[in-house]
Design a protein around this motif. Structure first.
Motif, PDB file in Angstrom:
ATOM      1  N   ARG A 160      19.033  41.730 -37.966  1.00 20.39           N
ATOM      2  CA  ARG A 160      17.787  41.126 -38.445  1.00 20.39           C
ATOM      3  C   ARG A 160      17.570  39.750 -37.833  1.00 20.39           C
ATOM      4  N   ALA A 161      18.660  38.985 -37.692  1.00 19.93           N
ATOM      5  CA  ALA A 161      18.546  37.679 -37.035  1.00 19.93           C
ATOM      6  C   ALA A 161      18.136  37.849 -35.576  1.00 19.93           C
ATOM      7  N   PHE A 162      18.645  38.905 -34.928  1.00 20.76           N
ATOM      8  CA  PHE A 162      18.263  39.187 -33.539  1.00 20.76           C
ATOM      9  C   PHE A 162      16.771  39.472 -33.435  1.00 20.76           C
ATOM     10  N   ALA A 163      16.262  40.328 -34.324  1.00 19.22           N
ATOM     11  CA  ALA A 163      14.847  40.685 -34.278  1.00 19.22           C
ATOM     12  C   ALA A 163      13.959  39.470 -34.554  1.00 19.22           C
ATOM     13  N   ILE A 164      14.325  38.690 -35.569  1.00 13.04           N
ATOM     14  CA  ILE A 164      13.543  37.491 -35.894  1.00 13.04           C
ATOM     15  C   ILE A 164      13.592  36.495 -34.737  1.00 13.04           C
ATOM     16  N   GLY A 165      14.797  36.280 -34.187  1.00 14.66           N
ATOM     17  CA  GLY A 165      14.942  35.341 -33.077  1.00 14.66           C
ATOM     18  C   GLY A 165      14.139  35.755 -31.863  1.00 14.66           C
ATOM     19  N   ALA A 166      14.129  37.058 -31.548  1.00 14.25           N
ATOM     20  CA  ALA A 166      13.369  37.536 -30.388  1.00 14.25           C
ATOM     21  C   ALA A 166      11.873  37.329 -30.589  1.00 14.25           C
ATOM     22  N   CYS A 167      11.388  37.575 -31.810  1.00 17.44           N
ATOM     23  CA  CYS A 167       9.965  37.348 -32.101  1.00 17.44           C
ATOM     24  C   CYS A 167       9.607  35.866 -31.959  1.00 17.44           C
ATOM     25  N   VAL A 168      10.427  35.002 -32.553  1.00 19.66           N
ATOM     26  CA  VAL A 168      10.159  33.560 -32.495  1.00 19.66           C
ATOM     27  C   VAL A 168      10.218  33.064 -31.056  1.00 19.66           C
ATOM     28  N   MET A 169      11.207  33.542 -30.309  1.00 18.52           N
ATOM     29  CA  MET A 169      11.348  33.113 -28.919  1.00 18.52           C
ATOM     30  C   MET A 169      10.105  33.474 -28.108  1.00 18.52           C
ATOM     31  N   SER A 170       9.662  34.722 -28.191  1.00 16.80           N
ATOM     32  CA  SER A 170       8.493  35.147 -27.422  1.00 16.80           C
ATOM     33  C   SER A 170       7.240  34.389 -27.849  1.00 16.80           C
ATOM     34  N   ALA A 171       7.078  34.198 -29.167  1.00 17.51           N
ATOM     35  CA  ALA A 171       5.915  33.452 -29.649  1.00 17.51           C
ATOM     36  C   ALA A 171       5.942  32.007 -29.150  1.00 17.51           C
ATOM     37  N   ALA A 172       7.132  31.393 -29.137  1.00 15.59           N
ATOM     38  CA  ALA A 172       7.246  30.009 -28.677  1.00 15.59           C
ATOM     39  C   ALA A 172       6.924  29.895 -27.195  1.00 15.59           C
ATOM     40  N   PHE A 173       7.363  30.855 -26.393  1.00 20.38           N
ATOM     41  CA  PHE A 173       7.032  30.824 -24.961  1.00 20.38           C
ATOM     42  C   PHE A 173       5.526  30.947 -24.749  1.00 20.38           C
ATOM     43  N   ILE A 174       4.869  31.754 -25.554  1.00 24.54           N
ATOM     44  CA  ILE A 174       3.415  31.867 -25.442  1.00 24.54           C
ATOM     45  C   ILE A 174       2.741  30.542 -25.775  1.00 24.54           C
ATOM     46  N   VAL A 175       3.227  29.856 -26.815  1.00 19.84           N
ATOM     47  CA  VAL A 175       2.664  28.565 -27.212  1.00 19.84           C
ATOM     48  C   VAL A 175       2.803  27.541 -26.090  1.00 19.84           C
ATOM     49  N   VAL A 176       3.911  27.593 -25.344  1.00 17.22           N
ATOM     50  CA  VAL A 176       4.131  26.642 -24.246  1.00 17.22           C
ATOM     51  C   VAL A 176       2.975  26.668 -23.256  1.00 17.22           C
ATOM     52  N   PHE A 177       2.395  27.848 -23.030  1.00 15.24           N
ATOM     53  CA  PHE A 177       1.334  27.994 -22.022  1.00 15.24           C
ATOM     54  C   PHE A 177      -0.064  27.968 -22.625  1.00 15.24           C
ATOM     55  N   ALA A 178      -0.183  27.535 -23.881  1.00 16.38           N
ATOM     56  CA  ALA A 178      -1.469  27.584 -24.572  1.00 16.38           C
ATOM     57  C   ALA A 178      -2.370  26.393 -24.276  1.00 16.38           C
ATOM     58  N   GLY A 179      -1.943  25.462 -23.426  1.00 13.24           N
ATOM     59  CA  GLY A 179      -2.768  24.306 -23.097  1.00 13.24           C
ATOM     60  C   GLY A 179      -2.763  23.222 -24.143  1.00 13.24           C
TER      61      GLY A 179
END
Length: 450
Positions: free
Chosen positions: A296-315
């Motif tokens: 469960r920590a893996f799944a949550i971490g993967a979701c947060v990681m991908s969402a954070a990378f998207i935010v980095v490129f949000a301008g």
């Protein structure tokens, strides 16, 4: 753990040389061939070799002594670097592609052998802490290697950079040879040495051997959560390639006069977050028997990681983007430790093939993502490309939650207990644990690529 800490130092030294050369060799190739295509081809050959060698490595580490394989891989890479140095100038262009094959194969073999050996070196109960130490060592080596590459090449030249890499592999091999560590389970090591089988049991042993040839497939069928985790790592490879390709483009658009500024800020902050989380995971074990992050920590971490990378490129403002990079680094560190520790909960006779399969899947995802991201960036913005590929990883993570809910009470997501073979029909242990208790509980993708 004293011997393992020395192993971490040796592995960190070789990782430093690899990261140093990751920068130096790319520039060296361009200087030798005067062709950007040649430099790209070198990386493509190395990545394709890593994909293919994942399957081969899984078989090798299941059949032979892993310590010897790791020492051999380090020494082979050392010899390859020396051969490049002493080769005449006219023959270096051809040797570069031989070097790509050698380093791609040996680095994958060494990584698969080491990861599958950790439960035998330190014991299953300390594997999370050991994974944390190993990941932290490689992260520090990455920072040092990338930071010093420009200085070493500019001040000392390519010969010095390649010589440092060769020396780093020699140091790693020397440390490994000097350590009295066991890298195989005792019964598996006996089988690998060709132990005598009573005549009356030869037929049964033959059937067991055939079953073990399908060890990773049998284990994945018995543990669907594990199969979904590997699929998520493949999608993560796609996402990782997208932000690696898009980052220079995005940074150049932010500040055309200083295109490297945001790239440096991003990776430095990401590395800090990664190291901090790795240290937290290493101290996760408590008196209540918890053994670190689980599915469960893996799944949550993967979701947060991908969402954070998207935010980095949000301008968004630079401060917010850098904060998102910190979160992405922490989540990346969490998912790495959880994933590796989960795979290590498998029986020793199947663990090597699982890590070999994982290496091939992750490298395939990363390589495919590089091609797709490069093509998409010609028509779409970095935010759209990163959002698409990291969004795929988020979708798979949501699917993993469904699998966790479905199998959480039936035990269908668990791996067989260490020492029990899935091929023998051993009953699985209790269902997947949010805490990653053992068992069950795991830069790739190679670390360099990620």
């Amino acid at each position: 753990m004293r011997h393992f800490r020395l192993l971490v130092v040796g592995n960190g030294v070789s990782a430093y040389g690899s990261y140093l050369n990751l920068v130096a060799l790319n520039v060296f190739i361009y200087e030798v061939t005067d062709s950007a295509l040649a430099a790209g081809l070198f990386m493509a050959v190395r990545l394709m070799t890593s994909v293919v060698s994942g399957f081969v490595s899984g078989r090798l580490v299941s059949a032979y002594d892993r310590k010897r394989l790791m020492v051999g891989a380090d020494l082979t890479q050392c010899v390859a670097m020396v051969a490049l140095l002493i080769a005449p100038a006219g023959g270096r262009a051809g040797l570069l592609y031989v070097l790509a094959v050698v380093t791609g194969f040996c680095s994958t073999l060494s990584g698969v052998a080491l990861r599958s050996s950790i439960p035998e070196i330190v014991g299953p109960e300390l594997r999370v802490r050991a994974n944390s130490l190993l990941a932290t060592g490689r992260s520090l080596a990455m920072i040092a290697g990338f930071a010093s590459a420009g200085v070493v090449v500019a001040q000392l030249g390519y010969v010095a950079a390649i010589s440092l890499d060769a020396a780093s592999f020699a140091v790693s091999a020397s440390v490994l040879m000097s350590l009295p560590i066991r890298t195989r389970a005792e019964k598996v090591a006996s089988a690998a040495r060709g132990a005598q089988v009573p005549e009356g049991k030869q037929r049964g042993a033959s059937g067991e051997g055939k079953a073990k040839n399908l060890g990773s497939l049998i284990l994945l069928r018995a543990a669907p959560v594990l199969a979904v985790m590997i699929a998520v790592r493949a999608a993560d490879g796609l996402g990782s390639s997208s932000h690696n390709v898009a980052l220079p483009v995005y940074s150049s658009a932010l500040d055309p006069s200083h295109p490297a500024t945001f790239v440096s800020q991003f990776w430095a902050t990401w590395a800090i977050g990664n190291i901090v989380m790795q240290q937290i995971c290493g101290r996760w074990t408590g008196r209540d028997g918890r053994q670190g992050p689980g599915e469960r920590a893996f799944a949550i971490g993967a979701c947060v990681m991908s969402a954070a990378f998207i935010v980095v490129f949000a301008g968004l403002p630079t401060g917010v983007a850098v904060a998102a990079a910190l979160v992405a680094g922490m989540a990346d560190g969490l998912t790495e430790i959880a994933y590796v520790s989960r795979l290590q909960a498998a029986p020793d006779e199947q663990r090597g093939r699982l890590f070999g399969l994982s290496a091939s899947v992750e490298n395939t995802g990363f390589g495919l993502g590089m091609l797709v991201s490069g093509a998409l960036l010609d028509r779409f913005t970095p935010l759209q490309v990163v959002g698409l590929l990291h969004g795929l990883a988020i979708a798979l993570c949501l699917g993993m939650f469904v699998v966790l809910v479905r199998y959480g009470r039936t035990g269908g997501g668990a791996v067989p207990a260490a020492g029990a073979s899935a091929a023998d029909g051993a009953a699985p242990t209790a269902g997947p644990s949010a805490e990653g208790a053992a068992p069950p509980a795991g830069p790739s993708v190679e670390s360099e690529a990620r």
